[in-house]
Design a protein around this motif. Structure first.
Motif, PDB file in Angstrom:
ATOM      1  N   ILE A 255       0.854  -1.182   0.000  1.00  0.00           N
ATOM      2  CA  ILE A 255       0.000   0.000   0.000  1.00  0.00           C
ATOM      3  C   ILE A 255       0.894   1.238   0.000  1.00  0.00           C
ATOM      4  O   ILE A 255       1.753   1.382   0.876  1.00  0.00           O
ATOM      5  N   ALA A 256       0.706   2.104  -0.973  1.00  0.00           N
ATOM      6  CA  ALA A 256       1.434   3.376  -1.017  1.00  0.00           C
ATOM      7  C   ALA A 256       0.497   4.496  -0.577  1.00  0.00           C
ATOM      8  O   ALA A 256      -0.700   4.466  -0.858  1.00  0.00           O
ATOM      9  N   GLY A 257       1.051   5.473   0.118  1.00  0.00           N
ATOM     10  CA  GLY A 257       0.244   6.624   0.519  1.00  0.00           C
ATOM     11  C   GLY A 257      -0.654   6.368   1.713  1.00  0.00           C
ATOM     12  O   GLY A 257      -1.711   7.001   1.844  1.00  0.00           O
ATOM     13  N   PHE A 258      -0.229   5.481   2.609  1.00  0.00           N
ATOM     14  CA  PHE A 258      -1.000   5.252   3.836  1.00  0.00           C
ATOM     15  C   PHE A 258      -1.021   6.551   4.653  1.00  0.00           C
ATOM     16  O   PHE A 258      -0.075   7.352   4.587  1.00  0.00           O
ATOM     17  N   TYR A 286      -3.462   3.941  -1.207  1.00  0.00           N
ATOM     18  CA  TYR A 286      -4.363   3.762  -0.063  1.00  0.00           C
ATOM     19  C   TYR A 286      -5.747   4.325  -0.364  1.00  0.00           C
ATOM     20  O   TYR A 286      -5.901   5.447  -0.857  1.00  0.00           O
ATOM     21  N   SER A 287      -6.749   3.499  -0.057  1.00  0.00           N
ATOM     22  CA  SER A 287      -8.132   3.905  -0.276  1.00  0.00           C
ATOM     23  C   SER A 287      -8.902   3.743   1.027  1.00  0.00           C
ATOM     24  O   SER A 287      -8.920   2.649   1.597  1.00  0.00           O
ATOM     25  N   PRO A 300      -3.931  12.396   6.440  1.00  0.00           N
ATOM     26  CA  PRO A 300      -4.197  11.663   5.192  1.00  0.00           C
ATOM     27  C   PRO A 300      -3.543  12.374   4.021  1.00  0.00           C
ATOM     28  O   PRO A 300      -3.435  13.603   4.006  1.00  0.00           O
ATOM     29  N   LEU A 301      -3.094  11.627   3.055  1.00  0.00           N
ATOM     30  CA  LEU A 301      -2.381  12.201   1.907  1.00  0.00           C
ATOM     31  C   LEU A 301      -3.355  12.558   0.790  1.00  0.00           C
ATOM     32  O   LEU A 301      -4.355  11.869   0.586  1.00  0.00           O
ATOM     33  N   PRO A 302      -3.054  13.603   0.042  1.00  0.00           N
ATOM     34  CA  PRO A 302      -3.895  13.951  -1.117  1.00  0.00           C
ATOM     35  C   PRO A 302      -3.855  12.838  -2.164  1.00  0.00           C
ATOM     36  O   PRO A 302      -2.835  12.141  -2.309  1.00  0.00           O
ATOM     37  N   GLU A 303      -4.939  12.691  -2.900  1.00  0.00           N
ATOM     38  CA  GLU A 303      -5.024  11.638  -3.912  1.00  0.00           C
ATOM     39  C   GLU A 303      -3.878  11.711  -4.931  1.00  0.00           C
ATOM     40  O   GLU A 303      -3.302  10.672  -5.276  1.00  0.00           O
ATOM     41  N   PRO A 304      -3.505  12.893  -5.441  1.00  0.00           N
ATOM     42  CA  PRO A 304      -2.406  12.931  -6.409  1.00  0.00           C
ATOM     43  C   PRO A 304      -1.086  12.406  -5.833  1.00  0.00           C
ATOM     44  O   PRO A 304      -0.304  11.773  -6.544  1.00  0.00           O
TER      45      PRO A 304
END
Length: 384
Positions: A255-258, A286-287, A300-304
């Motif tokens: 998972i990237a962007g956790f 991450y979703s 939480p990280l931005p979608e981009p």
């Protein structure tokens, strides 16, 4: 229509598939995990005939018989439900347990499927033997946590062909390894006792293939995920596995962007990937999943950003995978044919890995193929 309710993308895919089925014939019964999410299916598709949850075979059949009375058929009526499978004749999935004892913060499977419940070893082996008798050449062992098999029953002893066998992963692999077919292990947590299975792979008892969902490499992110193990110990064990079984194929997911993942922690993940040299890898940005504890984590990280990190991760892995496949050029591989011209080697699970392409072959037969070239995903050769 069987459905998944885990991540948003799976929910959308399930809802789209239901819509396609409704458009095709207008008569749809929904089952599976998405059916357990109250109101989700009915809101989008109010015309479905019935909605049931996971493992509700009786509910599904009741709905089918309500809307389509079952004619008596002396042949079909003799076939038990477990005797019907949806995969091609030559391979089959063998589910050994249901549920999971882990509480990973990004996952809601325990809330949908419950805690680990292992099937009795005798029942599992009877199903495996029946599959082999029916012509299955490859058994894919699956569960939410394959390496935890038997933990819930304290590795209770059962009897297989009159012999005592413990309900645990190693003993199951030994028993399956006596059936004379390919045995492939999926969704294996890296517990210490997994090391005991590697010699069976080196001996050819089970396929030298291990699907281990590592998910990340940063110690802090792994703690936030409530995942076991650390990247240092994982790398040591990967090296040890390869010493015992040099041809082992390792597949994993990440998972990237956790939430809270820093650029330096993502760099740790890339470094781990470079060091581990895994054969097959999938990565998800991450979703958020409704009901998951990770939704409450800060930063939480931005979608981009999440998508950009996923892309960088997969670009690195693509180079690693391509080099791994290129190293097989010139080798002769034993393959199992899925359809004329398309087969899989010991390192290729159906639907998720690459294939071996060559001329000829019949579904379900084995062939020896000399590999002549490779691309980023598949191998190409000629039959010997």
């Amino acid at each position: 229509m069987n459905t998944c309710g885990f991540i948003d993308a799976a929910v959308e895919e399930s809802l789209d598939a239901i819509g396609e089925a409704l458009a095709e014939n207008g008569k749809v019964v929904v089952t599976g995990c998405l059916g357990a999410k109250e109101g989700v299916v009915a809101k989008v598709h109010p015309s479905v005939l019935a909605i049931t949850g996971p493992h509700d075979t009786q509910g599904v059949m009741a709905a089918v018989h309500e809307h389509l009375p079952k004619p008596h058929d002396p042949y079909v009526d003799l076939v038990p439900p477990q005797g019907v499978k949806l995969t091609p004749r030559h391979y089959a999935y063998l589910k050994i347990s249901e549920g999971c004892n882990h509480r990973c913060t990004f996952c809601i499977i325990p809330s949908m499927r419950g805690d680990l419940v292992s099937r009795p070893i005798a029942e599992v082996m009877q199903e495996a033997e029946n599959l082999v008798k029916a012509g299955v050449q490859e058994i894919l062992v699956i569960s939410q946590d394959t390496s935890a098999y038997g933990v819930d029953v304290k590795y209770r002893t059962g009897f297989v062909r009159g012999k005592p066998v413990k309900t645990r992963m190693l003993d199951l692999c030994r028993a399956l390894g006596e059936l004379g077919v390919w045995v492939r292990l999926h969704y294996v947590y890296p517990y210490p006792h997994v090391d005991e299975v590697i010699p069976l792979m080196a001996e050819g008892r089970v396929l030298p293939y291990l699907d281990v969902p590592f998910q990340h490499a940063s110690p802090r992110i792994l703690r936030l995920m409530k995942r076991p193990a650390s990247s240092e110990r994982v790398l040591e064990r990967i090296r040890a596995w390869r010493e015992v079984c040099p041809d082992i194929t390792l597949r994993s997911t990440f998972i990237a962007g956790f939430p809270g993942e820093t650029e330096s922690e993502f760099a740790e993940l890339l470094s781990f990937l470079q060091e581990a040299q895994l054969d097959r890898v999938g990565c998800f940005a991450y979703s958020p999943v409704e009901g998951a504890a990770a939704n409450e984590l800060p930063d939480p990280l931005p979608e981009p950003v999440k998508e950009e990190r996923r892309r960088r991760f997969m670009e690195l892995q693509a180079r690693i995978s391509a080099a791994k496949l290129q190293a097989k050029v010139g080798r002769t591989l034993r393959v199992l044919v899925d359809e004329p011209g398309v087969a899989r080697s010991e390192g290729d699970a159906p639907d998720i890995d690459g294939v071996v392409r060559f001329k000829g072959g019949k579904p379900g037969e084995f062939a020896d193929v000399l590999i002549e070239r490779a691309d980023a995903h598949d191998l190409y050769g000629r039959r010997l």
